[in-house]
Scaffold this motif. Sequence first.
Motif, short mmCIF file in Angstrom:
data_model
loop_
_atom_site.label_atom_id
_atom_site.label_comp_id
_atom_site.label_asym_id
_atom_site.label_seq_id
_atom_site.Cartn_x
_atom_site.Cartn_y
_atom_site.Cartn_z
N ALA A 94 0.81 -1.22 0.00
CA ALA A 94 0.00 0.00 0.00
C ALA A 94 0.84 1.26 0.00
O ALA A 94 0.36 2.33 -0.36
CB ALA A 94 -0.95 0.01 1.20
N GLN A 95 2.11 1.16 0.41
CA GLN A 95 2.98 2.34 0.34
C GLN A 95 3.24 2.74 -1.11
O GLN A 95 3.66 3.86 -1.37
CB GLN A 95 4.30 2.05 1.05
N ILE A 96 2.98 1.82 -2.04
CA ILE A 96 3.13 2.13 -3.47
C ILE A 96 1.78 2.53 -4.06
O ILE A 96 1.63 3.60 -4.65
CB ILE A 96 3.70 0.92 -4.23
N VAL A 97 0.80 1.64 -3.93
CA VAL A 97 -0.57 1.88 -4.43
C VAL A 97 -1.53 1.56 -3.29
O VAL A 97 -1.77 0.38 -2.99
CB VAL A 97 -0.88 1.01 -5.66
N PRO A 98 -2.07 2.56 -2.62
CA PRO A 98 -2.91 2.31 -1.44
C PRO A 98 -4.07 1.34 -1.69
O PRO A 98 -4.41 0.55 -0.81
CB PRO A 98 -3.41 3.71 -1.07
N ASP A 99 -4.65 1.36 -2.90
CA ASP A 99 -5.82 0.54 -3.16
C ASP A 99 -5.54 -0.96 -3.15
O ASP A 99 -6.48 -1.76 -3.06
CB ASP A 99 -6.45 0.92 -4.51
N VAL A 100 -4.27 -1.36 -3.20
CA VAL A 100 -3.96 -2.80 -3.19
C VAL A 100 -4.40 -3.46 -1.89
O VAL A 100 -4.65 -4.66 -1.83
CB VAL A 100 -2.45 -3.04 -3.45
N SER A 101 -4.57 -2.66 -0.85
CA SER A 101 -5.01 -3.20 0.45
C SER A 101 -6.37 -3.86 0.39
O SER A 101 -6.72 -4.67 1.25
CB SER A 101 -5.03 -2.09 1.51
N VAL A 102 -7.16 -3.51 -0.61
CA VAL A 102 -8.52 -4.04 -0.70
C VAL A 102 -8.52 -5.57 -0.71
O VAL A 102 -9.47 -6.20 -0.24
CB VAL A 102 -9.26 -3.50 -1.93
N PHE A 103 -7.45 -6.19 -1.22
CA PHE A 103 -7.41 -7.65 -1.31
C PHE A 103 -7.24 -8.33 0.05
O PHE A 103 -7.40 -9.54 0.15
CB PHE A 103 -6.31 -8.10 -2.27
N ASN A 104 -6.95 -7.54 1.07
CA ASN A 104 -6.90 -8.06 2.43
C ASN A 104 -8.10 -7.62 3.26
O ASN A 104 -8.14 -7.88 4.47
CB ASN A 104 -5.61 -7.63 3.14
N ALA A 105 -9.04 -6.94 2.64
CA ALA A 105 -10.19 -6.44 3.41
C ALA A 105 -10.98 -7.60 4.03
O ALA A 105 -11.12 -8.66 3.42
CB ALA A 105 -11.10 -5.61 2.51
N PRO A 106 -11.48 -7.41 5.24
CA PRO A 106 -12.26 -8.47 5.90
C PRO A 106 -13.65 -8.64 5.29
O PRO A 106 -14.22 -7.70 4.74
CB PRO A 106 -12.34 -7.98 7.35
N PHE A 107 -14.16 -9.85 5.38
CA PHE A 107 -15.53 -10.19 5.01
C PHE A 107 -15.86 -9.91 3.54
O PHE A 107 -17.00 -9.60 3.21
CB PHE A 107 -16.53 -9.46 5.92
N ILE A 108 -14.86 -10.05 2.62
CA ILE A 108 -15.15 -9.81 1.20
C ILE A 108 -15.09 -11.08 0.36
O ILE A 108 -15.55 -11.08 -0.78
CB ILE A 108 -14.24 -8.74 0.58
N TYR A 109 -14.51 -12.16 0.90
CA TYR A 109 -14.40 -13.42 0.16
C TYR A 109 -15.38 -14.45 0.71
O TYR A 109 -15.60 -14.52 1.92
CB TYR A 109 -12.98 -13.99 0.26
#
Length: 329
Positions: A94-109
């Motif tokens: 995320a220090q490069i592209v903040p939106d990449v964190s979405v793949f670790n978001a809880p309750f999305i899979y």
Amino acid sequence: MFLWKTGKIVALAAAAMTALPVAAQDLRYAHVGAEGDIQTRYAAEAAAGIQEATGGEVTVQVFPASQLGGVSEMVDGVRMGSIQMGHHDFASLAQIVPDVSVFNAPFIYRDGAHALAATDPETSPALQEINARLVEEGGVRIIGRIYRGARHISSNFEIKSPDDMAGKPFRAVPLDLWVSMVKGFGATPTPVEVAELPTALMTGLVVGQENPLTMITSNKLYEVQSHVAMTGHMQSVLAVFINESVWQELSEENRAKISEVLDRKAEESLAWAEESEGALVDELTAAGMTFTTPEAGLDIDAFREKVLAQINADFPQYGPHIEQIMAVE
């Protein structure tokens, strides 16, 4: 005659040069996983598989257990090329592209298989879009992923709802997404590197944490924690990434072979995690831990509601990506 001999010598020299073996490309691969963790097995087997698949043209030396530094140092090393490969949570990039964190978001899979499908570098629209930005803005490319199992909450007291965590110091992975999630739990997020976690739990700096059962076992957290709440709040999927310049230096054929090895190992990691969870519950129970499940009063819906509300408030930009992820079959 001299010219003929000279030409013959040149031709023979050229033939000898083409017959020489291709120099091996040696890659340093770093991660923070401990012995016994699925991610550690993955890295070791992937390294062996890459060497075999490329006929020794690409060799991988793995440095586990934070040998080359913590998460930030590892990511910086891959960006600079002093470390060629690494793996960690997607949010570590995320220090490069903040939106990449979405793949670790809880309750999305929906489950582990969905997590792997939604993070496939070859087929996931959301990941392909973000990967292009990682390459352009940071010189780093995601080339694989690892499934480690569902993440659960461990503590030294019983947890049934977010109310039980209110105001208590809980470990957060030192990344913004985790800080937000732990806030959603109702706890006070306290960033702690994984190498320092057992000591932080033993000294009371934090009273709990969240991780897959493989990590709780491999790091012997049962020695300093008494309870596990089986929230399954996050499907633990890690990104395998490489320095883009190093990736482009590899032949197209070897890039394809490496991708095949990593994809096969990703599917195997899912099988390892699914096969091991029941045995790990038994092992941790024997070590003295108590498990709290929905049947025993664990209110997962309350966790889902509060955590997603916090994530949506802190990261409203995730909305379109989450829709793409949830749409993956």
